[in-house]
Design a protein around this motif. Structure first.
Motif: not given
Ligand SMILES: *Cc1c(COP(=O)(O)O)cnc(C)c1O
Length: 353
Positions: A259-260, A262-263, A265, A294, A301-305
């Motif tokens: 998690v970075d 707001a994102v 992975r 996202l 896949t990147r999603v909103e955290a």
């Protein structure tokens, strides 16, 4: 990278089978298991199907047919295996020879195939069960209506030599519009009549797959060939799971790798079959939270955290009891069908990235 996590709910599969059976009775139900049981995995699906008493399997090709037969033998299950794709050579190792040896029911859609399986039957001194396919308009394969008369006569001649027995007449329909399906059914009924006048006595007429077999009693005849509904894949734009009485069998989940801000992975990507079009349109299920997708890259896949998101968490991409997010729900967001999502993202035998 571990890739997506596949979970099967075999109790849901069994319940779907019972729903299908009840919906189509007294017609018999053939479980279609092509594409490694719609990427649910033959080895996992078949034992349960045998235990639930499924006795007809639609196996597409000889390899799949032999796989079904092997597992049926292991399970002590007495089943019939329908294959409908055979290659055109006539060597002892050919599809026709293997089909005869396997005692398969063979779907035949052209004169060359008919002669090949009949010759294989003669060579092995066995009578091959044949299902003649009439092309009712899809133009995928099958005898064209203008070829049908010659086909049924030839089949009858082979029957009289003991090489084959015509056990069925069948076709495949689009199940897209009632009107086209009705036209197809008229062609089909004509073909059955012609077959009877040639002296053939098929026990099975089969035309419908999932959608028509549920929606339209007149399409059921003696047997239906059902794949999608047995795996709990409802039609796009059609009735929902509850109305149909089916539930998804396959759940695809993914692990959070990091998690970075707001994102978050996820360990699932385009190479796992996730359509990149879903980015910006779909979300994954992170328990109480839903996380918008996202971007979908090759391997992740990147999603909103969501609040509290952490590496090691597991989210649901689709499926799962009561998740309300089926493969077809995803498919509808990008204008495709649930089968496509499942076939792209389901289990892949022999690979695990
Ligand atoms: C795939 C297939 C079916 C099953 O279709 P569903 O819509 O998944 O039920 C039936 N018959 C044939 C010939 C098929 O190829």
């Amino acid at each position: 990278m571990s890739g997506p996590i596949h979970e099967l709910d075999l109790d849901a599969f069994a319940a779907n089978i019972h729903t299908v059976r009840a919906a189509v009775a007294p017609a018999e139900f053939m479980l279609v298991v092509k594409d490694d049981a719609y990427r649910h995995g033959l080895d996992a699906i078949l034992p349960r199907a045998f235990a639930e008493g499924v006795s007809w399997f639609g196996a597409f090709d000889v390899e799949t047919g032999e796989h079904v037969a092997r597992l049926a033998e292991d399970a002590g299950a007495d089943v019939r295996v329908f294959i409908w794709t055979i290659g055109g050579d006539d060597t002892p190792g050919s599809d026709a020879a293997r089909a005869a040896r396997g005692r398969f029911d063979v779907g035949i859609g052209d004169a060359v195939q008919l002669d090949l399986v009949a010759a294989a039957g003669l060579a092995q001194q066995t009578t091959v069960r044949v299902h003649l396919k009439i092309d009712t308009g899809l133009h995928r394969n099958g005898f064209r209506p203008e070829e049908w008369d010659a086909a049924v006569r030839s089949a009858r001649a082979w029957e009289q030599r003991g090489a084959i027995r015509v056990e069925g007449v069948w076709s495949h329909i689009a199940e897209a519009s009632d009107r086209d399906d009705d036209d197809a059914r008229a062609v089909f009924d004509d073909a059955v009549t012609t077959a009877a006048s040639a002296g053939l006595t098929p026990r099975y007429r089969h035309l419908a797959a999932s959608a028509a077999s549920f929606a339209r009693a007149e399409f059921r005849y003696e047997m239906v060939r059902v794949g999608a509904f047995a795996y709990g894949i409802r039609p796009a734009g059609g009735p929902d799971d509850r109305e149909l009485g089916i539930a998804p069998v396959l759940t695809v989940r993914a692990r959070v790798t990091g998690v970075d801000g707001a994102v978050a992975r996820l360990a699932v990507g385009a190479l796992d079959g996730l359509p990149s079009l879903l980015a910006g349109r779909a979300a994954v299920d992170a328990g109480v939270h839903s996380a918008r997708i996202l971007a979908i890259d090759a391997l992740e896949t990147r999603v909103e955290a969501w609040p509290g998101a952490a590496a090691g968490d597991v989210v649901t991409v689709y499926g799962g009891a009561g998740a309300g997010r089926s493969a077809t729900d995803l498919a509808e967001l990008i204008g495709t069908i649930g089968e496509e999502i499942v076939l792209r993202t389901g289990k892949r035998s022999g690979t695990s990235r």
